[in-house]
Design an enzyme around this catalytic site. Structure first.
Site, PDB file in Angstrom:
ATOM      1  N   ASN A 181       0.567  -1.508   0.196  1.00 51.64           N
ATOM      2  CA  ASN A 181       0.213   0.473  -0.251  1.00 51.64           C
ATOM      3  C   ASN A 181       0.975   1.182   0.002  1.00 51.64           C
ATOM      4  O   ASN A 181       1.316   1.216  -1.051  1.00 51.64           O
ATOM      5  CB  ASN A 181      -1.056  -0.079   1.285  1.00 51.64           C
ATOM      6  CG  ASN A 181      -0.732  -0.644   2.700  1.00 51.64           C
ATOM      7  OD1 ASN A 181      -0.147  -0.881   3.096  1.00 51.64           O
ATOM      8  ND2 ASN A 181      -1.007   0.324   3.470  1.00 51.64           N
ATOM      9  N   ASP A 182       0.965   2.309   1.034  1.00 50.31           N
ATOM     10  CA  ASP A 182       1.339   3.307   1.140  1.00 50.31           C
ATOM     11  C   ASP A 182       2.390   3.582   0.499  1.00 50.31           C
ATOM     12  O   ASP A 182       3.684   2.798   1.496  1.00 50.31           O
ATOM     13  CB  ASP A 182       1.686   4.028   2.170  1.00 50.31           C
ATOM     14  CG  ASP A 182      -0.202   4.150   3.206  1.00 50.31           C
ATOM     15  OD1 ASP A 182      -0.651   3.772   2.321  1.00 50.31           O
ATOM     16  OD2 ASP A 182       0.120   4.702   4.260  1.00 50.31           O
ATOM     17  N   PRO A 183       3.173   4.347  -0.391  1.00 47.60           N
ATOM     18  CA  PRO A 183       4.280   4.714  -0.379  1.00 47.60           C
ATOM     19  C   PRO A 183       5.119   5.563   0.730  1.00 47.60           C
ATOM     20  O   PRO A 183       4.859   6.299   1.263  1.00 47.60           O
ATOM     21  CB  PRO A 183       4.677   5.614  -1.828  1.00 47.60           C
ATOM     22  CG  PRO A 183       3.097   6.731  -1.440  1.00 47.60           C
ATOM     23  CD  PRO A 183       2.260   5.051  -1.295  1.00 47.60           C
TER      24      PRO A 183
END
EC number: 3.2.1.154
Length: 600
Positions: A70-72
């Protein structure tokens, strides 16, 4: 390397962090070394390898080797090497709280090499997960990670990690500071109005430094339904103090995740370092709203005397506010590339497939193509554009002549790989009194796009592109414009319509939309679309508006996919430019050796 006779490593860390001569010295302290974590022997086995026959795995968008992403986190450039860290669960293609920081490196932001996992749960302050955070480059070019740990009480706390070896441009090993946690909240049963909810306190931003020498960082939280960017300051990057006043807050939109705060130049198409202050800059505050799973940004002024951010009039964090992307795009993170003077934006593109399908294909989540971000000449919005490096993947250039596309017409763009392509097209409409009137109640563009999709005839529009289309048009993802006449001006609606994207009945088939700030009579209506098997990224008006879609066609896959220009309006529209390319496959997260070993 851990000593042979024990599972504990005694560390003595001495690192110069500030040019003021201050040194952080971690006392000799026994710290559990990550190499002895229960997960440390995990390797990517043969059954975990990338499946080259998967018709949905992207060819030039960043993906983890397998499983959930998911999140960078913490994108940066260090000693000429680009780094991307990301939220990663190595065991299943579903989210799990005990997440780790995956890590990859690149020399061009397109081709990526997998590196050892940077952070994994190991200490009481992060034993239940190493959640999102950011990297700050300290004086003398020293990167540090601030990240959220889920501690042994399931509270969210903020921690610091340092590179083990600064001479290694790939930064393969990181050491957690013994003083962790550095920032903590208070239990939810504390009734103090100034308390920080320890269960909703996450995602520290990149820090910035003002002329007083103090470092500043914001962390997302909430008080009841008020979203806040809590502001902390520090002289040495270890001892952090809550200022007691948030950088900014807004009533009614819940917890703010992944806050990003950075300056943008006025009148310059250049990026700015996070600590830049001046009369020639404005500031951007981006927030990811957990309650809606959309993110919004505002443009405004940073009052350094009061340490508060004041959005410009009309710049709001709500459904009527500005978004980087009006499709699937969340938990974004930007960084300043000081070698090219660009601010570069990463964003997580989540799935439209079911969890069962994710498990079947063995992966979940893609990163959008990294984009440059500058302030529009109006000063009222940002402009985003795919990095110039993307162009090096183009091949098989196809250019069609300018032509008029009549109402009800379809034109194929052939001789390219339509499932893996880059296409640019622009349209021109004549001035006319025969334009559909905009109803005053049509204020939500996403709802309007769902009501007036690609199959609903209008006057000027819908016209645009049918991407990932099957031969008989049983499947397609339509990206198009529709023109309305408002009280004082023409109004341009941009839509990404996924209602016919797949014959699979279980996939998410939303329609996304936005109004585009462009004059369709005096300016061309331009589209650039990046197509990559299961992702369609669309940029209109040279980057003023962006919409990203995730689609899973069953027929329009690989060489069976087609690309068409269409006009389903009653009025003719002129195509002023069509140019398209097949895209070469990038090298993404291949192992540093042929064994594909990945360890903690």
């Amino acid at each position: 390397m851990a000593p042979n006779n024990g599972s504990w490593l005694v560390l003595s860390i001495s690192m110069m962090l500030l040019t003021h001569g201050m040194i952080i010295i971690a006392k000799d302290q026994a710290i559990h070394h990550d190499d002895d974590d229960d997960h440390d022997d995990m390797l990517i086995n043969d059954h975990q390898m990338i499946n080259d026959d998967d018709p949905y795995r992207t060819a030039y968008h960043f993906q983890s080797p397998k499983n959930w992403m998911n999140d960078p986190n913490g994108p940066m450039i260090y000693k000429g090497i680009y780094h991307l860290f990301y939220q990663y669960y190595p065991y299943d293609p579903v989210w799990h709280t005990e997440i780790v920081w995956g890590h990859s490196t690149s020399t061009d932001l397109i081709n990526w090499t997998q590196q050892p996992i940077a952070l994994s749960p190991s200490e009481p302050y992060d034993i239940n997960g190493c959640w999102s955070g950011s990297i700050t480059i300290l004086p003398q070019n020293k990167p540090v990670i601030l990240y959220t740990g889920i501690n042994n009480k399931n509270y969210q706390v903020q921690n610091l990690a340092l590179p083990k070896n600064l001479s290694d441009p790939y930064l393969k090993e990181w050491i957690k500071l013994p003083e962790n946690p550095l920032m903590t909240g208070t239990p939810t049963n504390n009734n103090n109005n100034n308390n920080i909810n320890a269960s909703s306190f996450r995602d520290p931003s990149t820090a910035w430094q003002l002329s007083d020498g103090k470092w500043r960082v914001i962390v997302g939280t909430q008080q009841e339904k008020r979203g806040l960017a809590v502001l902390f300051t520090s002289d040495d990057f270890v001892k952090w103090n809550n200022t007691g006043n948030p950088l900014h807050s807004t009533e009614g939109n819940g917890i703010w995740e992944c806050p990003d705060f950075f300056p943008v130049y006025v009148g310059k198409s250049l990026g700015a370092d996070t600590s830049i202050i001046g009369d020639d800059v404005k500031h951007v505050l981006k927030l990811s709203l957990f309650d809606t799973q959309y993110e919004y940004y505002t443009i405004g002024r940073y009052d350094i005397e009061k340490d508060i951010y004041v959005p410009d009039e009309g710049s709001i964090e709500s459904d009527l506010g500005l978004r980087y992307d009006y499709g699937k795009f969340y938990a974004s993170k930007s960084f300043f590339d000081d070698e090219t003077n660009r601010r570069i934006l990463w964003g997580w593109v989540n799935e439209s497939s079911t969890q069962a399908d994710d498990i079947k294909k063995g992966w979940s989540g893609v990163q959008a193509i990294p984009r440059t971000v500058v302030l529009d000449k109006s000063g009222k919005q940002l402009v985003q554009w795919p990095l110039a490096e993307v162009d090096m993947l183009r091949e098989n250039d196809v250019e069609l002549p300018s032509q008029v596309i009549k109402g009800g017409s379809l034109v194929e763009i052939s001789e390219i790989t339509a499932s893996q392509a880059d296409v640019e097209i622009s349209f021109k409409i004549p001035e006319s009194n025969y334009v559909e009137e905009l109803d005053s109640t049509w204020t939500n563009p996403q709802i309007l796009c769902s009501q007036k999709g690609a199959s609903i005839k209008g006057r000027f529009g819908p016209f645009g592109l049918l991407t990932l289309a099957s031969m008989g048009l049983e499947e397609y993802t339509a990206v198009f414009f529709r023109i309305f006449k408002g009280p004082n001006k023409y109004v341009v609606l941009m839509c990404s319509d996924q209602t016919k994207s797949s014959l699979n009945p279980t996939t998410d088939k939303l329609s996304f939309g936005t109004f585009v700030d462009v004059d369709p009579i005096n300016e061309d209506l331009s589209l650039r679309i990046l197509i990559d098997h299961s992702i369609v990224e669309s940029f209109s008006a040279k980057g003023k508006s962006c919409i990203t879609a995730r689609v899973y066609p069953t027929m329009a896959i690989n060489d069976k996919a087609k690309l068409y220009v269409f006009n389903n309006g009653t009025e003719d529209v002129k195509i002023t430019n069509i140019r398209a390319w097949s895209m070469k496959k990038a090298q993404i997260n291949l192992s540093t050796d042929n064994t594909s070993n990945m360890t903690y």
